[in-house]
Scaffold this motif. Structure first.
Motif: not given
Length: 562
Positions: A212-225, A371-373
Motif C-alpha cells: 500500500a505504501l508503495a502505491a501511495f508513493v509511486i502510483l499516485s505520482y504517476i497518475q497525477d503527473n 499522501s499523509l496516509q
C-alpha cells in the motif's frame, strides 16, 4: 482442497505412503499426505505474502487516487465522486463474504485464488484500456475547433465502472482466500509452527502495508503527473507477475482436506432451523448435559422429531458446537464496528484537514494531502518488527502464551489506541480552527491556514500503531475461531467490519449534517472547514468508541476460545 488432486485424479488410501512427519488434515498438490519438512511453513508462505503485496499495491493504486480520476478525467462533481468512491469501497469490503463462501463450499482456496487473480487482471486491463481511450478522446476534444464539452462518451464511462467493479469482484475472491491459504501452511498442532503462524499474521500485515505504501508513493505520482493509463497499467502487470510467482509455489503448498460431508453453511444453517423448529419441545428431552453452556437454545437441534426413524432429522453434537462457535463471534464483530467507523476517517476527513494547512516543503514543493496516509503505513512497517521481535518475546516470557498476549487482548489494545488517536485529532483540529480565527481566515476557506501539516502526523502514527494491534488481531482471531472449513469466511467477516463501518460512517455524517446545518447555519461538515466543527465529530467518535470498548471488554471477558 479435497483428497483428490488438483487435476481431479483420486488417490486411494492404499496408494498413500505412511510418513512419520506427515501433517494431519493436509495433503500435497497430488492429494498425498504432506511431508512436514518439505512443504508449508515459511518456504510456502513467502510466495503467498508476495502475492498479497502485489494485490494491495494494485488495490490501493486504484482506490487511493480514485476520487481524483472521477473529478478529473471523468468530470464528476465532488459529491458524486465521493458517493461513488464510498459505494465502491463498501462493496469491495463486503464481496469477500461471497468469495469466501464459494471457496469454502465449492472451489477450495487454491482454485479460488487463481480464478480471482485472473478476474483481477482482466479488470485492471480493462481499466487501463478505459483510461487510454479517455485520454485519446480528451486530446481530440481539446484540439477540436468548436469545443463545447470534454465529458467522456457514455460507453467509456460504462467500461470504466464495469472494470472497476470487476476489480472489486476479483478482490472479493482474492482477499480472504490468500490469507487463509497462507495461514494453512502452518500446523496449529505443532508448537513451533503454532508460534510461526502467529508471527505470520504480523509479517503478512507488514507486506500488505508495504504494498500500500508503495502505491501511495509511486502510483499516485504517476497518475497525477504522467499518465492515468500507465498508472492503471502498472498494477495490471504487477498482478500478472504475482500470479505467475504464486503458481511456482504449487508443489510446496499444503492443501486442507475437504471432507465428503455437507457444506458447512448447510450444516450450520440446519442447526438454527432445527433449533427454532423444536423451540416448544421440553428442554429435559435434550440428549446432552447443559452445564453452563453458551447458546444452550441451539441444543434443541439435537432432538429427534416425533415419529422419525432413529436420528433422522436431528443434528449431531459436533454440528451444534460448530454453530455455537460461529455465533460466539457475533458480539465481538458488532463491538468492533466503532473502530471501523474511526478507520474510515483516515482517508476522508483527515485528508480534508490537511488540504487547508501549510503543506509546503521549501519554496517549490507541496505535499499532496492524500499522501499523509503514508504515515499510517510507515508506522505499521516500522512497528510490526518491534512488536514481533521485542514485544511478543517479552510478553511471552511473562504470560507463557505462544503469542505473548491473547488475540482479544491485542484487539482491545488497538481499540484503546484508536480512541487516543481521535482525541489527538480533535485537539489538533481545535488548534487549526483557533489559528484560522487568529489570522482572520474564517471566511476565506481557499486561503492556507498558517499551521504546518506536520501537526497531523501524530494522529496518523497513532492510528497506524492501533492497526498493528486491532487489524492484525482481528485477522488472526476470525481465522482461528471458526471451523476449519470456514476460515476463508472468517477472514471475510473481519473485512466486512470495515465495509459496514464505512457505510455507518457515511450514514452518521449524513444525519449529523442534516441536524447541524438547519436554518442556514454552518454544520459540522461545512464546505468551509474554517466554520465547520470536525473537532466535535472527532469527540463524538471518541465517545462512541469508548462505549464500544466497554461493551467489547464485557464480551471478550466472557468469550470461550475454541
Amino acid at each position: 482442497m479435497s483428497v483428490s488432486t488438483i487435476t481431479g485424479t483420486d488417490v486411494s488410501e492404499a496408494e498413500i505412503p505412511l510418513l512419520n512427519d506427515s501433517v494431519d488434515g493436509f495433503v500435497d498438490h497430488r492429494g498425498r499426505p504432506v511431508n512436514r519438512s518439505e512443504t508449508g511453513r515459511w518456504r510456502s508462505a513467502i510466495f503467498i505474502i508476495g502475492v498479497e503485496v502485489a494485490e494491495r499495491f494494485a488495490y490501493y493504486g486504484i482506490s487511493s487516487n480514485l476520487i481524483t480520476y472521477l473529478t478529473g478525467p471523468l468530470g464528476q462533481s465532488t459529491a458524486s465522486a465521493a458517493e461513488n468512491v464510498n459505494t465502491w469501497s463498501g462493496v469491495a469490503s463486503l464481496l469477500p463474504l461471497l468469495g469466501a463462501f464459494v471457496a469454502d463450499s465449492y472451489l477450495g482456496r487454491y482454485r479460488t485464488i487463481i480464478i480471482a487473480s485472473l478476474l483481477y487482471i482482466l479488470g485492471l486491463g480493462l481499466l487501463t484500456l478505459s483510461a487510454v481511450l479517455n485520454s485519446l478522446s480528451s486530446s481530440n476534444c481539446q484540439s477540436a475547433a468548436n469545443n463545447t464539452s470534454c465529458s467522456p462518451p457514455l460507453l467509456q464511462v460504462i467500461l470504466f465502472f464495469f472494470s472497476l467493479y470487476l476489480v472489486a469482484v476479483g478482490q472479493g475472491g482474492h482477499k480472504p482466500c490468500v490469507q487463509a491459504f497462507g495461514a494453512d501452511q502452518f500446523d496449529a498442532q505443532d508448537p513451533e509452527e503454532c508460534k510461526a503462524k502467529s508471527s505470520f499474521f504480523n509479517w503478512w500485515y507488514f507486506g500488505l502495508c508495504s504494498g500500500a505504501l508503495a502505491a501511495f508513493v509511486i502510483l499516485s505520482y504517476i497518475q497525477d503527473n504522467l499518465n492515468w493509463g500507465v498508472g492503471f497499467g502498472i498494477p495490471c502487470i504487477t498482478m500478472a507477475v504475482a500470479l505467475a510467482i504464486f503458481l511456482l509455489g504449487t508443489k510446496t503448498y499444503r492443501y486442507t482436506i475437504k471432507g465428503r460431508e455437507k457444506s458447512p453453511f448447510v450444516r450450520i444453517g440446519r442447526v438454527f432451523v432445527k433449533a427454532v423448529w423444536n423451540w416448544r419441545t421440553a428442554p429435559s428431552r435434550i440428549a446432552i448435559e447443559e452445564e453452563a453452556q453458551q447458546f444452550r437454545f441451539l441444543n434443541r437441534a439435537l432432538l429427534v422429531p416425533d415419529g422419525s426413524k432413529k436420528d433422522e432429522g436431528a443434528c449431531s453434537v459436533s454440528e451444534v458446537e460448530e454453530a455455537k462457535a460461529v455465533l460466539r463471534l457475533v458480539p465481538i464483530w458488532a463491538a468492533c464496528l466503532g473502530y471501523a467507523i474511526v478507520f474510515a476517517q483516515t482517508s476522508t476527513l483527515f485528508t480534508e484537514q490537511g488540504v487547508t494547512m501549510d503543506r509546503s516543503i521549501g519554496s517549490s514543493f507541496t505535499i499532496p494531502a492524500a499522501s499523509l496516509q503514508s504515515f499510517i503505513g510507515l508506522s505499521i512497517v516500522f512497528f510490526i518488527p518491534i512488536y514481533d521481535r521485542v514485544f511478543v518475546p517479552i510478553a511471552r516470557a511473562l504470560t507463557r502464551k505462544p503469542s505473548g498476549i491473547t488475540m482479544l487482548q491485542r484487539i482491545g489494545t488497538g481499540m484503546f489506541l484508536s480512541i487516543i488517536s481521535m482525541v489527538v485529532a480533535a485537539l489538533i483540529e481545535r488548534k487549526r480552527l483557533q489559528t484560522a480565527e487568529e489570522y482572520g481566515l474564517v471566511d476565506q476557506p481557499k486561503e492556507t491556514v498558517p499551521m504546518s501539516v506536520w501537526w497531523l502526523v501524530p494522529q496518523y502514527l497513532l492510528f497506524g500503531i492501533a492497526d498493528v494491534f486491532t487489524i492484525v488481531g482481528l485477522q488472526e482471531f476470525f481465522y482461528d475461531q471458526v471451523p476449519n472449513e470456514l476460515r476463508s469466511v472468517g477472514l471475510s467477516l473481519y473485512l466486512s467490519i470495515l465495509g459496514i463501518g464505512s457505510f455507518l460512517s457515511s450514514f452518521l455524517i449524513s444525519i449529523i449534517e442534516k441536524v447541524t446545518s438547519g436554518d442556514g447555519d454552518d454544520g459540522w461538515f461545512s464546505d468551509n472547514l474554517n466554520r465547520a466543527h470536525l473537532d466535535y465529530f472527532y469527540w463524538l467518535l471518541a465517545g462512541l468508541s469508548a462505549v464500544e470498548l466497554v461493551s467489547y471488554l464485557y464480551f471478550a471477558k466472557s468469550y470461550i476460545y475454541n
